[in-house]
Structures are given as structure tokens and as C-alpha cells.
Design a protein around this motif. Structure first.
Motif, PDB file in Angstrom:
ATOM      1  N   ILE A  95       0.844  -1.207   0.000  1.00  0.00           N
ATOM      2  CA  ILE A  95       0.000   0.000   0.000  1.00  0.00           C
ATOM      3  C   ILE A  95       0.874   1.250   0.000  1.00  0.00           C
ATOM      4  O   ILE A  95       0.595   2.229  -0.695  1.00  0.00           O
ATOM      5  N   GLY A  96       1.966   1.230   0.766  1.00  0.00           N
ATOM      6  CA  GLY A  96       2.883   2.367   0.796  1.00  0.00           C
ATOM      7  C   GLY A  96       3.527   2.628  -0.556  1.00  0.00           C
ATOM      8  O   GLY A  96       3.635   3.778  -0.984  1.00  0.00           O
ATOM      9  N   VAL A  97       3.937   1.564  -1.241  1.00  0.00           N
ATOM     10  CA  VAL A  97       4.559   1.729  -2.559  1.00  0.00           C
ATOM     11  C   VAL A  97       3.549   2.284  -3.553  1.00  0.00           C
ATOM     12  O   VAL A  97       3.847   3.211  -4.314  1.00  0.00           O
ATOM     13  N   VAL A  98       2.345   1.722  -3.554  1.00  0.00           N
ATOM     14  CA  VAL A  98       1.312   2.198  -4.488  1.00  0.00           C
ATOM     15  C   VAL A  98       0.979   3.658  -4.215  1.00  0.00           C
ATOM     16  O   VAL A  98       0.829   4.460  -5.150  1.00  0.00           O
ATOM     17  N   THR A  99       0.886   4.025  -2.961  1.00  0.00           N
ATOM     18  CA  THR A  99       0.612   5.413  -2.612  1.00  0.00           C
ATOM     19  C   THR A  99       1.756   6.324  -3.048  1.00  0.00           C
ATOM     20  O   THR A  99       1.534   7.429  -3.534  1.00  0.00           O
ATOM     21  N   ALA A 100       2.987   5.840  -2.901  1.00  0.00           N
ATOM     22  CA  ALA A 100       4.162   6.663  -3.201  1.00  0.00           C
ATOM     23  C   ALA A 100       4.424   6.818  -4.703  1.00  0.00           C
ATOM     24  O   ALA A 100       4.871   7.871  -5.137  1.00  0.00           O
ATOM     25  N   VAL A 101       4.150   5.786  -5.498  1.00  0.00           N
ATOM     26  CA  VAL A 101       4.513   5.854  -6.910  1.00  0.00           C
ATOM     27  C   VAL A 101       3.323   5.871  -7.858  1.00  0.00           C
ATOM     28  O   VAL A 101       3.494   6.015  -9.072  1.00  0.00           O
ATOM     29  N   GLY A 102       2.115   5.750  -7.340  1.00  0.00           N
ATOM     30  CA  GLY A 102       0.937   5.641  -8.202  1.00  0.00           C
ATOM     31  C   GLY A 102       0.701   6.855  -9.082  1.00  0.00           C
ATOM     32  O   GLY A 102       0.489   6.733 -10.296  1.00  0.00           O
ATOM     33  N   GLY A 103       0.723   8.040  -8.511  1.00  0.00           N
ATOM     34  CA  GLY A 103       0.474   9.252  -9.290  1.00  0.00           C
ATOM     35  C   GLY A 103       1.548   9.511 -10.323  1.00  0.00           C
ATOM     36  O   GLY A 103       1.259   9.892 -11.462  1.00  0.00           O
ATOM     37  N   GLY A 104       2.798   9.272  -9.959  1.00  0.00           N
ATOM     38  CA  GLY A 104       3.901   9.446 -10.904  1.00  0.00           C
ATOM     39  C   GLY A 104       3.856   8.421 -12.020  1.00  0.00           C
ATOM     40  O   GLY A 104       4.234   8.714 -13.163  1.00  0.00           O
ATOM     41  N   THR A 105       3.370   7.226 -11.711  1.00  0.00           N
ATOM     42  CA  THR A 105       3.228   6.200 -12.743  1.00  0.00           C
ATOM     43  C   THR A 105       2.179   6.616 -13.763  1.00  0.00           C
ATOM     44  O   THR A 105       2.416   6.515 -14.973  1.00  0.00           O
ATOM     45  N   ILE A 106       1.046   7.099 -13.286  1.00  0.00           N
ATOM     46  CA  ILE A 106       0.001   7.579 -14.200  1.00  0.00           C
ATOM     47  C   ILE A 106       0.529   8.744 -15.030  1.00  0.00           C
ATOM     48  O   ILE A 106       0.323   8.805 -16.243  1.00  0.00           O
ATOM     49  N   ARG A 107       1.241   9.664 -14.391  1.00  0.00           N
ATOM     50  CA  ARG A 107       1.835  10.793 -15.106  1.00  0.00           C
ATOM     51  C   ARG A 107       2.764  10.327 -16.212  1.00  0.00           C
ATOM     52  O   ARG A 107       2.681  10.779 -17.350  1.00  0.00           O
ATOM     53  N   ASP A 108       3.662   9.398 -15.875  1.00  0.00           N
ATOM     54  CA  ASP A 108       4.627   8.932 -16.864  1.00  0.00           C
ATOM     55  C   ASP A 108       3.948   8.213 -18.025  1.00  0.00           C
ATOM     56  O   ASP A 108       4.361   8.358 -19.174  1.00  0.00           O
ATOM     57  N   ILE A 109       2.913   7.446 -17.746  1.00  0.00           N
ATOM     58  CA  ILE A 109       2.184   6.773 -18.822  1.00  0.00           C
ATOM     59  C   ILE A 109       1.522   7.803 -19.731  1.00  0.00           C
ATOM     60  O   ILE A 109       1.568   7.680 -20.961  1.00  0.00           O
ATOM     61  N   LEU A 110       0.939   8.845 -19.152  1.00  0.00           N
ATOM     62  CA  LEU A 110       0.322   9.896 -19.960  1.00  0.00           C
ATOM     63  C   LEU A 110       1.354  10.684 -20.767  1.00  0.00           C
ATOM     64  O   LEU A 110       1.053  11.174 -21.855  1.00  0.00           O
ATOM     65  N   LEU A 111       2.563  10.811 -20.236  1.00  0.00           N
ATOM     66  CA  LEU A 111       3.636  11.512 -20.954  1.00  0.00           C
ATOM     67  C   LEU A 111       4.380  10.582 -21.922  1.00  0.00           C
ATOM     68  O   LEU A 111       5.328  11.004 -22.564  1.00  0.00           O
ATOM     69  N   ASN A 112       3.935   9.334 -22.012  1.00  0.00           N
ATOM     70  CA  ASN A 112       4.549   8.332 -22.885  1.00  0.00           C
ATOM     71  C   ASN A 112       6.004   8.062 -22.498  1.00  0.00           C
ATOM     72  O   ASN A 112       6.893   7.962 -23.357  1.00  0.00           O
ATOM     73  N   ALA A 113       6.245   7.964 -21.197  1.00  0.00           N
ATOM     74  CA  ALA A 113       7.579   7.671 -20.664  1.00  0.00           C
ATOM     75  C   ALA A 113       7.511   6.386 -19.850  1.00  0.00           C
ATOM     76  O   ALA A 113       6.440   6.005 -19.355  1.00  0.00           O
ATOM     77  N   THR A 114       8.632   5.724 -19.690  1.00  0.00           N
ATOM     78  CA  THR A 114       8.703   4.553 -18.824  1.00  0.00           C
ATOM     79  C   THR A 114       8.515   5.017 -17.382  1.00  0.00           C
ATOM     80  O   THR A 114       9.173   5.975 -16.956  1.00  0.00           O
ATOM     81  N   PRO A 115       7.617   4.365 -16.620  1.00  0.00           N
ATOM     82  CA  PRO A 115       7.448   4.778 -15.221  1.00  0.00           C
ATOM     83  C   PRO A 115       8.779   4.787 -14.472  1.00  0.00           C
ATOM     84  O   PRO A 115       9.588   3.862 -14.579  1.00  0.00           O
TER      85      PRO A 115
END
Length: 131
Positions: free
Chosen positions: A37-57
């Protein structure tokens, strides 16, 4: 030497991981579940951002984010009674993470050459979509 954006990113990761781990442990999760849960909370928003920017998370290219989340787990284990007993602790770490991740999201979108309005949206997504 660590630059300002990296410092914000690592500190925000630590704060959001504590926030997620604290909530999970208050709900009687085991330590592995709390770490997830801590990892998902910590990296979830940045992962979505990177996918939208077409970058590797980002966390797929650098294991330090998983290590920082593990350090947050150790922090919560060591200071468990103090961290879990304070009801406002959850909000303090959320506020720290939100502010720092907003800066990181804006900087990353600008680095990819997007206009300011896209950068603001990416900053919002980075800060708010993790938890």
C-alpha cells in the motif's frame, strides 16, 4: 550531490509511503501488505503521469523508490505507536507529499516539452492520483 527536484521526489516518496503504510497498519494489514500500500501510494500518481507523458514509469528504471518505501516501512515499524496514534499524522505526510509531488510533476512535464497548462495538470495528477 542531489539536485532540488530529486530531493523533492525522494522526500515526497518517503512521505507518501509513510502515509499509505500508516493507514494500512491502522487497518490491521500485515507488514508486507502495508508495504505494498505504501509503494502504491508513493509511486501511483507518478506512474500515471509517466504513462500519460509516454515515458517509462520512473520506478521501473530506478530501484531507489522501492528502497525509500522500505525505509518508510521501517520508520513506521520503529515509531509505530507514535505515528499511528496521531490522527493528524496521516494528513501531515499527505500534505508534504502532495506539495513536493506537484513540483516534481510540473518539472517532468516541462522537461518533456509540454506547455505550462499540461505541466499543471501533470503536477496535479502526480500529487493526487497515488493514494
Amino acid at each position: 550531490m542531489i539536485d532540488f527536484i530529486s530531493f523533492c521526489d525522494y522526500t515526497g516518496t518517503f512521505a507518501f509511503a509513510i502515509s499509505g503504510i500508516r493507514l494500512a497498519s491502522a487497518k490491521q494489514f500485515d507488514w508486507f501488505g502495508a508495504y505494498v500500500i505504501g509503494v502504491v501510494t508513493a509511486v501511483g500518481g507518478g506512474t500515471i503521469r509517466d504513462i500519460l507523458l509516454n515515458a517509462t514509469p520512473f520506478w521501473m528504471e530506478q530501484a531507489s523508490y522501492l528502497i525509500i518505501s522500505a525505509l518508510a516501512l521501517l520508520f513506521v515499524i520503529i515509531f509505530r505507536k507514535y505515528v499511528i496514534s496521531l490522527n493528524n499524522t496521516f494528513f501531515i505526510f499527505d500534505a508534504i507529499g502532495l506539495g513536493l509531488f506537484g513540483v516534481v510533476g510540473i518539472e517532468k512535464a516541462l522537461a518533456f516539452g509540454f506547455p505550462m497548462w499540461v505541466a499543471i495538470v501533470m503536477g496535479t495528477i502526480t500529487g493526487a492520483f497515488g493514494g
